[in-house]
Write a protein that holds these residues in place. Structure first.
Motif, PDB file in Angstrom:
ATOM      1  N   HIS A  20      55.842   9.768  84.423  1.00 21.55           N
ATOM      2  CA  HIS A  20      55.879  10.478  83.139  1.00 21.55           C
ATOM      3  C   HIS A  20      54.563  10.348  82.367  1.00 21.55           C
ATOM      4  O   HIS A  20      54.285  11.147  81.485  1.00 21.55           O
ATOM      5  N   LEU A  21      53.723   9.359  82.708  1.00 16.92           N
ATOM      6  CA  LEU A  21      52.444   9.174  82.025  1.00 16.92           C
ATOM      7  C   LEU A  21      51.260   9.798  82.768  1.00 16.92           C
ATOM      8  O   LEU A  21      50.286  10.213  82.142  1.00 16.92           O
ATOM      9  N   TYR A  22      51.339   9.818  84.114  1.00 16.33           N
ATOM     10  CA  TYR A  22      50.193  10.259  84.906  1.00 16.33           C
ATOM     11  C   TYR A  22      50.610  11.327  85.909  1.00 16.33           C
ATOM     12  O   TYR A  22      51.772  11.432  86.274  1.00 16.33           O
ATOM     13  N   GLU A  23      49.623  12.072  86.389  1.00 24.74           N
ATOM     14  CA  GLU A  23      49.854  13.080  87.411  1.00 24.74           C
ATOM     15  C   GLU A  23      49.329  12.577  88.754  1.00 24.74           C
ATOM     16  O   GLU A  23      48.429  11.747  88.789  1.00 24.74           O
ATOM     17  N   PRO A  24      49.840  13.091  89.868  1.00 29.57           N
ATOM     18  CA  PRO A  24      49.302  12.703  91.184  1.00 29.57           C
ATOM     19  C   PRO A  24      47.841  13.121  91.316  1.00 29.57           C
ATOM     20  O   PRO A  24      47.423  14.149  90.780  1.00 29.57           O
ATOM     21  N   VAL A  25      47.058  12.317  92.017  1.00 29.70           N
ATOM     22  CA  VAL A  25      45.624  12.562  92.177  1.00 29.70           C
ATOM     23  C   VAL A  25      45.301  12.590  93.667  1.00 29.70           C
ATOM     24  O   VAL A  25      45.849  11.808  94.448  1.00 29.70           O
ATOM     25  N   ILE A  26      44.381  13.462  94.077  1.00 23.03           N
ATOM     26  CA  ILE A  26      43.915  13.502  95.465  1.00 23.03           C
ATOM     27  C   ILE A  26      42.572  12.786  95.529  1.00 23.03           C
ATOM     28  O   ILE A  26      41.646  13.114  94.781  1.00 23.03           O
ATOM     29  N   VAL A  27      42.486  11.784  96.412  1.00 19.54           N
ATOM     30  CA  VAL A  27      41.266  10.969  96.525  1.00 19.54           C
ATOM     31  C   VAL A  27      40.798  10.928  97.976  1.00 19.54           C
ATOM     32  O   VAL A  27      41.563  11.171  98.904  1.00 19.54           O
ATOM     33  N   LYS A  28      39.521  10.583  98.163  1.00 18.12           N
ATOM     34  CA  LYS A  28      38.944  10.416  99.499  1.00 18.12           C
ATOM     35  C   LYS A  28      39.333   9.047 100.051  1.00 18.12           C
ATOM     36  O   LYS A  28      39.679   8.138  99.299  1.00 18.12           O
ATOM     37  N   ALA A  29      39.214   8.902 101.367  1.00 15.79           N
ATOM     38  CA  ALA A  29      39.546   7.633 102.027  1.00 15.79           C
ATOM     39  C   ALA A  29      38.649   6.500 101.534  1.00 15.79           C
ATOM     40  O   ALA A  29      39.090   5.355 101.410  1.00 15.79           O
TER      41      ALA A  29
END
Length: 136
Positions: A20-29
């Motif tokens: 509810h506080l943060y959104e999913p993030v896409i990160v590098k390996a």
């Protein structure tokens, strides 16, 4: 057969604990790492006790874990991008521990053979004989 994918090219979708506080993030390996001492032998043993059980010499996932994490709906390619490994079958060994050593001769025979072998005298006994020869 698929070509092996370079691990540095992977990108991961990180799900926050507090959704509810943060959104999913896409990160590098390269941006992912594990804190020191987070993974240990004791934690691995605990994980295996909680989620796995032995069946006929094979460790299998518990039914409760399969249901909880929806593992029945997933396959190997969902978790790993390459082809599944092929393992050579080897029959399970019922014996545990080291195999017994084969002794060609008894222990007493080995001791007497060592005593009678020239050049196998201890350093003290060699010095004693050398010292006696010097006195003569």
């Amino acid at each position: 057969k698929k070509a092996i994918i370079e691990p540095s090219l992977f990108k991961y979708k990180v799900q926050p604990l507090k959704k509810h506080l943060y959104e999913p993030v896409i990160v590098k390996a390269s941006q992912l790492s594990r804190r020191k001492h987070l993974f240990s032998r004791d934690r691995l043993k605990l994980f295996l006790k909680q989620h796995c059980e032995p069946h006929d010499g094979v460790i299998k996932t518990k039914a409760t874990s399969i249901e909880k994490y929806n593992l029945a709906e997933q396959n190997f390619s969902y978790f790993f991008p390459d082809d599944p490994p092929t393992f050579i079958f080897s029959p399970a060994s019922r014996r545990r521990g080291r195999p017994p050593k084969r002794e060609s001769t008894s222990l007493e025979d080995n001791i007497t053979a060592k005593r009678n072998t020239p050049g196998s005298k201890s350093k003290v006994s060699r010095e004693r004989t050398r010292f006696q020869k010097q006195k003569e």
